[in-house]
Design a protein around this motif. Structure first.
Motif, PDB file in Angstrom:
ATOM      1  N   GLY A   1      22.998  57.287  44.998  1.00  0.00           N
ATOM      2  CA  GLY A   1      21.563  57.029  44.886  1.00  0.00           C
ATOM      3  C   GLY A   1      21.032  56.213  46.036  1.00  0.00           C
ATOM      4  O   GLY A   1      19.918  56.449  46.531  1.00  0.00           O
TER       5      GLY A   1
ATOM      6  N   THR B   1      19.596  47.076  37.758  1.00  0.00           N
ATOM      7  CA  THR B   1      18.983  48.272  37.146  1.00  0.00           C
ATOM      8  C   THR B   1      17.527  48.471  37.571  1.00  0.00           C
ATOM      9  O   THR B   1      16.932  49.502  37.247  1.00  0.00           O
TER      10      THR B   1
ATOM     11  N   VAL C   1      10.690  54.666  39.785  1.00  0.00           N
ATOM     12  CA  VAL C   1      10.603  56.135  39.750  1.00  0.00           C
ATOM     13  C   VAL C   1       9.163  56.636  39.681  1.00  0.00           C
ATOM     14  O   VAL C   1       8.778  57.555  40.428  1.00  0.00           O
TER      15      VAL C   1
ATOM     16  N   VAL D   1      15.302  51.815  38.723  1.00  0.00           N
ATOM     17  CA  VAL D   1      14.784  52.820  37.784  1.00  0.00           C
ATOM     18  C   VAL D   1      13.281  52.621  37.561  1.00  0.00           C
ATOM     19  O   VAL D   1      12.538  53.591  37.362  1.00  0.00           O
TER      20      VAL D   1
ATOM     21  N   ALA E   1      20.638  53.177  37.178  1.00  0.00           N
ATOM     22  CA  ALA E   1      21.080  53.442  35.809  1.00  0.00           C
ATOM     23  C   ALA E   1      22.545  53.078  35.530  1.00  0.00           C
ATOM     24  O   ALA E   1      22.857  52.587  34.435  1.00  0.00           O
TER      25      ALA E   1
ATOM     26  N   ALA F   1      13.105  59.872  43.661  1.00  0.00           N
ATOM     27  CA  ALA F   1      13.208  59.532  42.239  1.00  0.00           C
ATOM     28  C   ALA F   1      14.637  59.711  41.733  1.00  0.00           C
ATOM     29  O   ALA F   1      15.175  58.863  41.003  1.00  0.00           O
ATOM     30  N   LEU F   2      15.286  60.800  42.119  1.00  0.00           N
ATOM     31  CA  LEU F   2      16.674  61.027  41.717  1.00  0.00           C
ATOM     32  C   LEU F   2      17.583  59.931  42.260  1.00  0.00           C
ATOM     33  O   LEU F   2      18.486  59.448  41.557  1.00  0.00           O
TER      34      LEU F   2
ATOM     35  N   VAL G   1      17.256  56.622  40.247  1.00  0.00           N
ATOM     36  CA  VAL G   1      17.959  56.685  38.959  1.00  0.00           C
ATOM     37  C   VAL G   1      19.463  56.518  39.164  1.00  0.00           C
ATOM     38  O   VAL G   1      20.129  55.755  38.446  1.00  0.00           O
TER      39      VAL G   1
END
Length: 418
Positions: A114, A174, A180, A177, A90, A82-83, A86
């Motif tokens: 990421g 993007t 997630v 994201v 992002a 998940a990190l 992002v």
């Protein structure tokens, strides 16, 4: 005698979620892979500098990949994933603020951290979620998801950027994201699969369960795992270096018309299909002969792309791109399967990190090295960069041919592995 049909892996919920997360994550990565170097050239970068935007991202990726196994050990695969999603998605709108080279390098470097987590954790989970005897097939499905994310997005992003503008490309970048929530739900899948594995080991009797646990001190064990996985991963590095040269410099050398988007579409399509089907084939016949054969296939395709650029014939470029893509995709699957098969289950995050280091390292080096070689080898009398790019791609093909025989020495170290 009847043969029991094996259930389709496409119906396994954990595999479905892995495919969904992989698609969104790699779509975000693929959107800028070929379009961002073009955007940098529009901002004033030279052809030799254009590959630096990819190199900056993948240098950050490679550096981060070295610590991803430690991150996973601390916070778990799902939270790490998940990190990473992002961090990849992002910052992408910031690419619109300027087409100058330095801001693009900075933003893409952040995105690279990421991407590092996505690649290491994603490939590790293919081994975690694979049923017994179907590791190659599971890795193939994962590879197909990666390939599909690029098969349309890479060429389409170039066409959209050239015809509409770069802002739709940044918007698509993007999308990671959005993955997630699914990544966090995969924590339950991982726990369930871990429980099943423990039950299987317990039913096999004493001593079998030791295979999934660490043996000896962690640092020496990881060092052995790194050395064990490094040999097949070096074959991968040479192939991804060559593939990066094709993907980065086709749009720059063929900026007008549909030759570059069509060639990239074929490169991605054949790569996706071959990476998928190579996994199932490896489960049946092994990887020892398949790996060098597909490396040679890649070399012939890359050399053909260079020859096509030099002659100006679009037909040769398209056919060679399809051939190079098929070899490129198959080598990815076969080396990943070998990497996991050569280590104990407890060391799969380390094996994944090494494999991804070579994959992304080759891509990063290829993006800048092919440009530098093209600039050095270009014929001033020709008046364009085609001669230099063709010569650089030929050198890439020679490198792959030199590394191909290494595949003959990469049979899995553990008995019964692929």
């Amino acid at each position: 005698m009847s043969v029991e049909a094996r259930p389709s892996l496409w119906r396994v919920p954990a595999v479905q979620r892995l495919v969904g997360v992989t698609l969104l994550g790699f779509v975000g990565f693929a959107a800028t892979l070929a379009a961002l170097p073009w955007w940098a050239v529009r901002g004033g970068a030279t052809v030799a500098q254009a590959g630096l935007v990819t190199t900056a991202m993948l240098t950050a990726t490679v550096l981060t990949q070295t610590v991803v196994p430690a991150l996973v050990a601390r916070v778990g695969s799902a939270r790490s994933l998940a990190l990473g999603l992002v961090a990849l998605g992002a910052p992408s709108p910031l690419l619109l603020l300027s087409s100058d080279l330095l801001p693009l390098l900075a933003v893409n470097a952040v995105r690279g951290t990421g991407f590092a987590v996505l690649t290491v954790v994603g490939s590790t989970l293919t081994w975690t979620f694979a049923p017994p005897g179907r590791h190659g097939e599971t890795a193939g499905i994962y590879g197909l998801a990666i390939g599909l994310s690029g098969v349309v997005v890479v060429p389409a992003s170039v066409a959209v950027a050239q015809q509409v503008g770069f802002w739709p490309v940044a918007l698509v970048a993007t999308l990671p994201v959005l993955a997630v929530p699914s990544a966090l739900r995969m924590a339950r899948d991982e726990e369930a699969r871990g429980a099943e594995t423990r039950d299987e080991r317990a039913s096999d009797g004493p001593g079998v369960g030791d295979a999934g646990r660490s043996r000896g001190p962690r640092a020496p064990r990881q060092a052995r795992a790194v050395l064990t996985v490094l040999v097949p991963s070096l074959v991968l590095l040479s192939v991804t270096l060559a593939g990066s040269g094709v993907v980065t410099f086709l749009p720059i050398e063929r900026p007008d018309g549909l030759v570059a988007p069509a060639a990239l579409l074929l490169f991605g399509a054949t790569g996706a299909v071959s990476r998928w089907r190579a996994g199932a084939l490896a489960d049946r016949v092994g990887t020892r002969l398949l790996l060098p054969a597909t490396a040679v296939e890649t070399a012939l395709g890359v050399a053909g792309v260079g020859a096509g650029l030099l002659s100006g014939g679009p037909g040769m470029v398209l056919a060679a791109a399809a051939l190079a893509g098929a070899g490129h995709g198959a080598v990815q699957n076969l080396t990943l399967v070998q990497a996991f098969a050569r280590v104990e289950p407890a060391d799969t995050p380390t094996a994944s990190a090494v494999w991804n280091l070579c994959f992304d390292g080759g891509t990063a080096v290829g993006a800048v090295a092919v440009g530098a070689a093209a600039a050095a080898l270009a014929d001033p009398a020709a008046g364009d960069g085609a001669s230099g790019i063709a010569a650089a791609l030929l050198l890439c093909a020679v490198l792959v041919l030199v590394m191909a025989p290494v595949g003959l020495r990469t049979a899995p170290a553990r008995p019964g592995a692929v």
